[in-house]
Design an enzyme around this catalytic site. Structure first.
Site, PDB file in Angstrom:
ATOM      1  N   ASP A  20       0.008  18.389 -21.960  1.00 62.73           N
ATOM      2  CA  ASP A  20      -0.699  17.111 -21.962  1.00 62.73           C
ATOM      3  C   ASP A  20       0.092  16.210 -22.904  1.00 62.73           C
ATOM      4  O   ASP A  20       0.041  16.359 -24.125  1.00 62.73           O
ATOM      5  CB  ASP A  20      -2.142  17.311 -22.451  1.00 62.73           C
ATOM      6  N   PHE A  66      -9.455  19.065 -25.081  1.00 61.90           N
ATOM      7  CA  PHE A  66      -9.889  17.668 -25.100  1.00 61.90           C
ATOM      8  C   PHE A  66     -11.149  17.611 -24.242  1.00 61.90           C
ATOM      9  O   PHE A  66     -11.307  18.402 -23.307  1.00 61.90           O
ATOM     10  CB  PHE A  66      -8.783  16.725 -24.577  1.00 61.90           C
ATOM     11  N   PHE A  88     -21.607  12.518 -24.787  1.00 64.29           N
ATOM     12  CA  PHE A  88     -21.304  11.519 -25.823  1.00 64.29           C
ATOM     13  C   PHE A  88     -21.132  10.117 -25.241  1.00 64.29           C
ATOM     14  O   PHE A  88     -21.306   9.132 -25.935  1.00 64.29           O
ATOM     15  CB  PHE A  88     -20.046  11.914 -26.608  1.00 64.29           C
ATOM     16  N   TYR A 127       0.851  -1.202   0.000  1.00 60.55           N
ATOM     17  CA  TYR A 127       0.000   0.000   0.000  1.00 60.55           C
ATOM     18  C   TYR A 127       0.885   1.251   0.000  1.00 60.55           C
ATOM     19  O   TYR A 127       0.627   2.217  -0.720  1.00 60.55           O
ATOM     20  CB  TYR A 127      -0.888   0.000   1.249  1.00 60.55           C
ATOM     21  N   ARG A 154     -16.586  12.284 -33.130  1.00 60.16           N
ATOM     22  CA  ARG A 154     -15.849  13.412 -32.575  1.00 60.16           C
ATOM     23  C   ARG A 154     -16.337  14.667 -33.288  1.00 60.16           C
ATOM     24  O   ARG A 154     -15.690  15.213 -34.168  1.00 60.16           O
ATOM     25  CB  ARG A 154     -14.337  13.234 -32.743  1.00 60.16           C
ATOM     26  N   LYS A 160      -2.443   5.556 -23.233  1.00 58.71           N
ATOM     27  CA  LYS A 160      -2.076   5.696 -24.651  1.00 58.71           C
ATOM     28  C   LYS A 160      -0.613   5.291 -24.850  1.00 58.71           C
ATOM     29  O   LYS A 160      -0.319   4.124 -25.064  1.00 58.71           O
ATOM     30  CB  LYS A 160      -2.371   7.106 -25.109  1.00 58.71           C
TER      31      LYS A 160
HETATM   32  C1  LIG Z   1      -5.091  14.261 -25.125  1.00 57.79           C
HETATM   33  C2  LIG Z   1      -5.821  13.583 -24.020  1.00 57.79           C
HETATM   34  N1  LIG Z   1      -5.792  14.099 -22.799  1.00 57.79           N
HETATM   35  C3  LIG Z   1      -6.447  13.524 -21.776  1.00 57.79           C
HETATM   36  C4  LIG Z   1      -7.176  12.377 -21.960  1.00 57.79           C
HETATM   37  C5  LIG Z   1      -7.929  11.768 -20.805  1.00 57.79           C
HETATM   38  O1  LIG Z   1      -7.276  10.620 -20.411  1.00 57.79           O
HETATM   39  P1  LIG Z   1      -8.036   9.358 -19.759  1.00 57.79           P
HETATM   40  O2  LIG Z   1      -8.932   8.793 -20.806  1.00 57.79           O
HETATM   41  O3  LIG Z   1      -6.933   8.442 -19.352  1.00 57.79           O
HETATM   42  O4  LIG Z   1      -8.795   9.884 -18.599  1.00 57.79           O
HETATM   43  C6  LIG Z   1      -7.221  11.793 -23.212  1.00 57.79           C
HETATM   44  C7  LIG Z   1      -8.001  10.570 -23.436  1.00 57.79           C
HETATM   45  O5  LIG Z   1      -8.286  10.135 -24.503  1.00 57.79           O
HETATM   46  C8  LIG Z   1      -6.540  12.425 -24.284  1.00 57.79           C
HETATM   47  O6  LIG Z   1      -6.560  11.935 -25.538  1.00 57.79           O
END
Ligand SMILES: Cc1ncc(COP(=O)(O)O)c(C=O)c1O
Length: 466
Positions: free
Chosen positions: A208, A117, A440, A65, A374, A251
């Site tokens: 990001d 996003f 969505f 933990y 999208r 990803k």
């Molecule tokens: C560019 C980007 N930022 C943030 C996120 C959010 O991440 P998560 O799906 O792991 O919460 C995503 C998810 O697809 C993303 O493509």
């Protein structure tokens, strides 16, 4: 540069079953069950093929933990690969966004970004701040030769700072391989320009980096002076320009998790107290230790050009094959998916009837392929409850890393071509159930004039059951 050592059975259900399944799912591909899906190209998130060494990393993980050695190995990998000394996990990318907006954004603030996003925007707006998109004018042209449509316009950024005042700019956000405009990268020179503006005004630059490796791979291919640099060196250079880095580990690292990292201890210490409140103890941050074990390996593997470039090269192939027959797709190819331009594909469907959602549903009926809307379905209503139309309507056919082969892509190309010939059968959608936020995911829609049935009839008449 990989071979298949474990496989998963998939099946293609008959077209009438596909019609039943999409109707049951409210014409929303998120709500399909995988037993009804043939090729799952909904997303590249959490569904990439892990390597043998990642599985080994899971088995070897230390489940404690608190104080798990697996976390310290992870932190070492982050420092080696990304160059950040301080790191915390979060259960996924949006959890990192939650922490960052909680700590740095307040009501009335502005957050300029190269493009939003969905989850980022939701967190910014929940904090009472405004998400401002300051891309170059041609970023939204789906057919383009601009190699860096993910760039932020520095002049517009200066104007935002002037308008709001620097005290009201919570941070500037750059997203690598900008998701919602077709996986389009930013250039290193643009990131440097944005860094200089942030330095001048003492603003935080938040990166990001969920798709940082594809962005680096595309910089290597497209930006002058980078052809002889490694993806690893380019990733390091990108990271050196950000004050705070966060990512969805679902990803690039091919696991299910996320993280926030920085070299600024004072910033780190502002976020850290909230970690056990919202995510979990400091050495697991809401993730399973086994996923952190796999992520430690994934961080080191993701900068290998064979990993960083695997989906980029497949997307280039996919887009190239569709261009051959005049299918409207986003160009140049990006680093996340093949994107169909739904307004050009279905010119008779008005934007208010969600062409990208209709096209995703129609593609599923015609092929069993699950893609993602999208476009305007992915936009939530504004504060007054008015519908907000998306800048562009894309149907995203994602290519999870190391999962599908060229023959799967050829199948998709074949069915997209068939659908394009029958596009006049496809009409719009209307909402029958609309959740208040991120609609969505769980929204349900109905096809206007029951077009799904007509498409199924056309398919049966020409192609048959499958
Ligand atoms: C560019 C980007 N930022 C943030 C996120 C959010 O991440 P998560 O799906 O792991 O919460 C995503 C998810 O697809 C993303 O493509």
């Amino acid at each position: 540069m990989h071979k298949t050592r474990m496989v998963q059975r998939i099946s293609l259900v008959p077209v009438e079953e596909r019609l039943r399944a999409i109707a049951e799912a409210g014409y929303n591909t998120f709500l399909l069950k995988t037993k009804d899906v043939f090729l799952d190209m909904l997303t590249d998130s959490g569904v990439n093929a892990m390597s043998d060494n990642q599985f080994a990393g899971m088995v070897n993980a230390d489940d404690a933990y608190a104080g798990s050695m697996t976390f310290y190995e992870f932190a070492e990998a982050v420092e080696d690969v990304l160059g950040y000394k301080y790191v915390m996990n979060a259960h996924q990318g949006r959890a990192a966004e939650h922490l960052l907006t909680k700590v740095f954004a307040k009501a009335g603030d502005a957050i300029p970004t190269n493009y939003h996003f969905t989850t980022t925007k939701a967190h910014i707006e929940l904090a009472g701040a405004t998400c401002l998109e300051i891309y170059y004018d041609d970023a939204l042209k789906t057919e383009s030769s601009n190699l860096f449509k993910g760039n932020m316009d520095p002049d517009k950024l200066r104007k935002v700072i002037e308008k709001y005042g620097k005290a009201k700019v919570a941070f500037v956000r750059m997203e690598a391989t900008t998701n919602l405009i077709g996986g389009q990268p930013f250039s290193m020179s643009n990131l440097r320009q944005i860094r200089q503006i942030c330095d001048k005004h003492h603003l935080l630059l938040v990166l990001d980096g969920s798709l940082v490796c594809e962005n680096a791979y595309l910089i290597r291919q497209r930006e002058k002076g980078y052809a002889n640099k490694t993806v690893a060196a380019i990733v390091r250079e990108i990271c050196s320009l950000a004050d705070i880095y966060y990512m969805s580990g679902r990803k690039n690292t091919s696991v299910r998790g996320g993280m926030i990292a920085t070299n600024n201890k004072a910033l780190f210490d502002k976020i850290r107290p909230w970690l056990p409140v919202y995510e979990g103890f400091y050495t697991y941050g809401g993730m399973s230790m086994r996923e952190i074990g796999a992520m430690t390996v994934g961080i080191r593997e993701m900068v290998d050009p064979a990993v960083a470039g695997c989906s980029v090269e497949q997307i280039k192939y996919f887009v190239g094959r569709l261009i051959e027959t005049g299918i409207p797709v986003v160009t140049p190819p990006g680093g996340l998916a093949c994107h169909l331009d739904a307004m050009k594909f279905l010119p008779r469907v008005p934007q208010s009837q969600y062409p990208a959602g209709s096209l995703a549903a129609a593609l599923y009926i015609s092929s069993g392929i699950r893609s993602m809307e999208r476009g305007s379905v992915s936009m939530d209503r504004d504060r007054e409850g008015k519908e907000v139309m998306a800048d562009i309507e894309l149907t995203r056919i994602a290519l999870p890393r190391r999962v599908y082969s060229i023959s799967h892509i050829e199948y998709a190309v074949d069915r997209i071509n068939w659908l394009y010939k029958h596009r006049d059968v496809v009409k719009g959608l209307k909402f029958v159930f609309e959740p208040p936020v991120l609609r969505f995911f769980d929204g349900r829609l109905k096809p206007i004039d029951d077009w799904g049935r007509n498409l199924t009839k056309a398919f049966k008449g020409e192609i048959g059951t499958y």
